[in-house]
Scaffold this active site. Sequence first.
Site, PDB file in Angstrom:
ATOM      1  CG  ASP A   1      -1.270   7.736   4.508  1.00  0.00           C
ATOM      2  OD1 ASP A   1      -2.259   7.969   3.795  1.00  0.00           O
ATOM      3  OD2 ASP A   1      -0.219   7.218   4.072  1.00  0.00           O
ATOM      4  CB  THR A   2      -4.485  11.599   3.015  1.00  0.00           C
ATOM      5  OG1 THR A   2      -5.667  10.797   2.928  1.00  0.00           O
ATOM      6  CG2 THR A   2      -3.450  11.080   2.034  1.00  0.00           C
TER       7      THR A   2
ATOM      8  CD  GLU B   1      -4.385   1.944  -2.575  1.00  0.00           C
ATOM      9  OE1 GLU B   1      -4.151   0.737  -2.641  1.00  0.00           O
ATOM     10  OE2 GLU B   1      -3.612   2.751  -2.055  1.00  0.00           O
TER      11      GLU B   1
ATOM     12  N   GLY C   1       2.156   3.261  -2.014  1.00  0.00           N
ATOM     13  CA  GLY C   1       3.292   3.459  -2.908  1.00  0.00           C
ATOM     14  C   GLY C   1       4.510   2.579  -2.658  1.00  0.00           C
TER      15      GLY C   1
ATOM     16  CB  SER D   1      -0.894   0.008   1.235  1.00  0.00           C
ATOM     17  OG  SER D   1      -0.106   0.160   2.375  1.00  0.00           O
TER      18      SER D   1
ATOM     19  CD  GLU E   1      -5.560   6.366  -1.444  1.00  0.00           C
ATOM     20  OE1 GLU E   1      -4.822   7.165  -2.035  1.00  0.00           O
ATOM     21  OE2 GLU E   1      -5.168   5.315  -0.912  1.00  0.00           O
TER      22      GLU E   1
ATOM     23  NE  ARG F   1       3.704   9.228   6.393  1.00  0.00           N
ATOM     24  CZ  ARG F   1       2.701   8.457   5.983  1.00  0.00           C
ATOM     25  NH1 ARG F   1       1.764   8.072   6.813  1.00  0.00           N
ATOM     26  NH2 ARG F   1       2.644   8.050   4.738  1.00  0.00           N
TER      27      ARG F   1
HETATM   28  P1  AMP Z   1      -1.443   3.621  -4.263  1.00  0.00           P
HETATM   29  O1  AMP Z   1      -0.448   2.912  -3.395  1.00  0.00           O
HETATM   30  O2  AMP Z   1      -2.118   2.743  -5.249  1.00  0.00           O
HETATM   31  O3  AMP Z   1      -2.416   4.443  -3.435  1.00  0.00           O
HETATM   32  O4  AMP Z   1      -0.626   4.701  -5.106  1.00  0.00           O
HETATM   33  C1  AMP Z   1       0.069   5.756  -4.476  1.00  0.00           C
HETATM   34  C2  AMP Z   1       0.040   6.970  -5.353  1.00  0.00           C
HETATM   35  O5  AMP Z   1       0.665   6.728  -6.616  1.00  0.00           O
HETATM   36  C3  AMP Z   1      -1.353   7.465  -5.703  1.00  0.00           C
HETATM   37  O6  AMP Z   1      -1.917   8.225  -4.684  1.00  0.00           O
HETATM   38  C4  AMP Z   1      -1.069   8.271  -6.967  1.00  0.00           C
HETATM   39  O7  AMP Z   1      -0.519   9.541  -6.670  1.00  0.00           O
HETATM   40  C5  AMP Z   1      -0.009   7.434  -7.659  1.00  0.00           C
HETATM   41  N1  AMP Z   1      -0.653   6.462  -8.584  1.00  0.00           N
HETATM   42  C6  AMP Z   1      -1.010   5.206  -8.280  1.00  0.00           C
HETATM   43  N2  AMP Z   1      -1.605   4.590  -9.320  1.00  0.00           N
HETATM   44  C7  AMP Z   1      -1.641   5.491 -10.331  1.00  0.00           C
HETATM   45  C8  AMP Z   1      -2.143   5.470 -11.669  1.00  0.00           C
HETATM   46  N3  AMP Z   1      -2.697   4.371 -12.208  1.00  0.00           N
HETATM   47  N4  AMP Z   1      -2.018   6.604 -12.398  1.00  0.00           N
HETATM   48  C9  AMP Z   1      -1.438   7.708 -11.898  1.00  0.00           C
HETATM   49  N5  AMP Z   1      -0.946   7.785 -10.650  1.00  0.00           N
HETATM   50  C10 AMP Z   1      -1.032   6.703  -9.858  1.00  0.00           C
END
Ligand code: AMP
Length: 390
Positions: A276-277, A269, A152, A150, A257, A356
């Site tokens: 966290d946000t 997702e 990122g 999760s 999100e 963090r």
């Molecule tokens: P996630 O872990 O899936 O929440 O991704 C973390 C962050 O990466 C998101 O909040 C976006 O800023 C960016 N991100 C994830 N997936 C995408 C996507 N398919 N297109 C553009 N940005 C993405």
Amino acid sequence: MTKKILLLGSGELGKEFAIAVKRLGCTLIAVDNYNNAPAMQVSDSRETINMLDGHQLDEIVEKHHPDIIVPEIEAIRTERFYDYEKQGIQVVPSAKAANFTMNRRAIRELAAKELGLRTAPYLYADSFETLKDAAAKIGFPCVIKPLMSSSGKGQSVVKDTTGLEKAWNFAKSGRGDSTEVIVEGFVKFDYEITLLTVKQHNAPTLFCPPITHRQQDGDYRESWQPAKMNPEFLIQAQEMAKKITDSLGGAGIFGVEFFICSDGAVFSELSPRPHDTGMVTLANTLNLNEFELHARAVLHLPIPEIKLLRAGASAVVLAPEKEILTPDYTGVEDVLNDSTADIRIFGKPQTHSKRRMAVVLKWGTIEDDPETLKNQARKLADKISVIEKK
Ligand code: AMP
């Protein structure tokens, strides 16, 4: 009403949740894979185990006989939760929600295939060869994420085929015990939001005003509330959030999100827990912060309304690259000299690169521009340094 809660994951979100349930008279056992994690510092007792190990989980459930199990992270052997639920233990928000959201595949299949929510185009890959195929089909740029991760972790944006190998190796080094990845089309969004969605027991689902955030390296840096957004797109997001949280069941807060594009909201997702946000709500933007909302929902207590009280922002403080064994903080006075700012230092016992460590909170009136508050919060957070204690 006063329950015994087993908290699985004891980071900064767990710590605030622990404070919220302690204020409601509950007993709390905080669990993590290292000692003295933030939530342990405000709990009745603690356990240090590997939460991906089902036997170790069974042992502490057997030992403590909790009324409620509250997961704070994804990296847990959540398959065990179905059994705990059968034993009569309340799993938050439900065994299905915790189990499905642990793996991006389960939640994506539910969202896109079963419920028909709008998502980015996606494919899965379980080897470098299948990844190359999947990326070719999805097209570039694409985003590669480990299925079990999760915020990122292990994630990268790949511009062309030359970046695939690095992205594959990075994804494999991510958290969790799966080596599968999801390949997603890159969504050209205008901004992204977290819609904190409170699913209640025998009461209507409530939504917090949307939160906008900025991500860097796939991780959140600042968040601000309320997000200024097209009301039509907000309704789209609320409808999607309601659909998916209803399908997952149970009671508790969900961080849902969305990417907001020029033509509407795209589901990204969800996490079945405080987000966290959502730490921006610690700036008292609402009558109840996200942890208090989660506590009430989990304990089946009333939430008469969610009311926006003022605009606010949060900005995270990260540790430097070099590891610090006994962290201390400079610049805190600069934050506290501002009568409309505050800081939460998580109390993590040591640092690793970019960990963090704290969040700076800044607020204004309900009319103030949240984006300006975000810039001010960032400036204040940049004054904080994490250093080795002398
Ligand atoms: P996630 O872990 O899936 O929440 O991704 C973390 C962050 O990466 C998101 O909040 C976006 O800023 C960016 N991100 C994830 N997936 C995408 C996507 N398919 N297109 C553009 N940005 C993405």
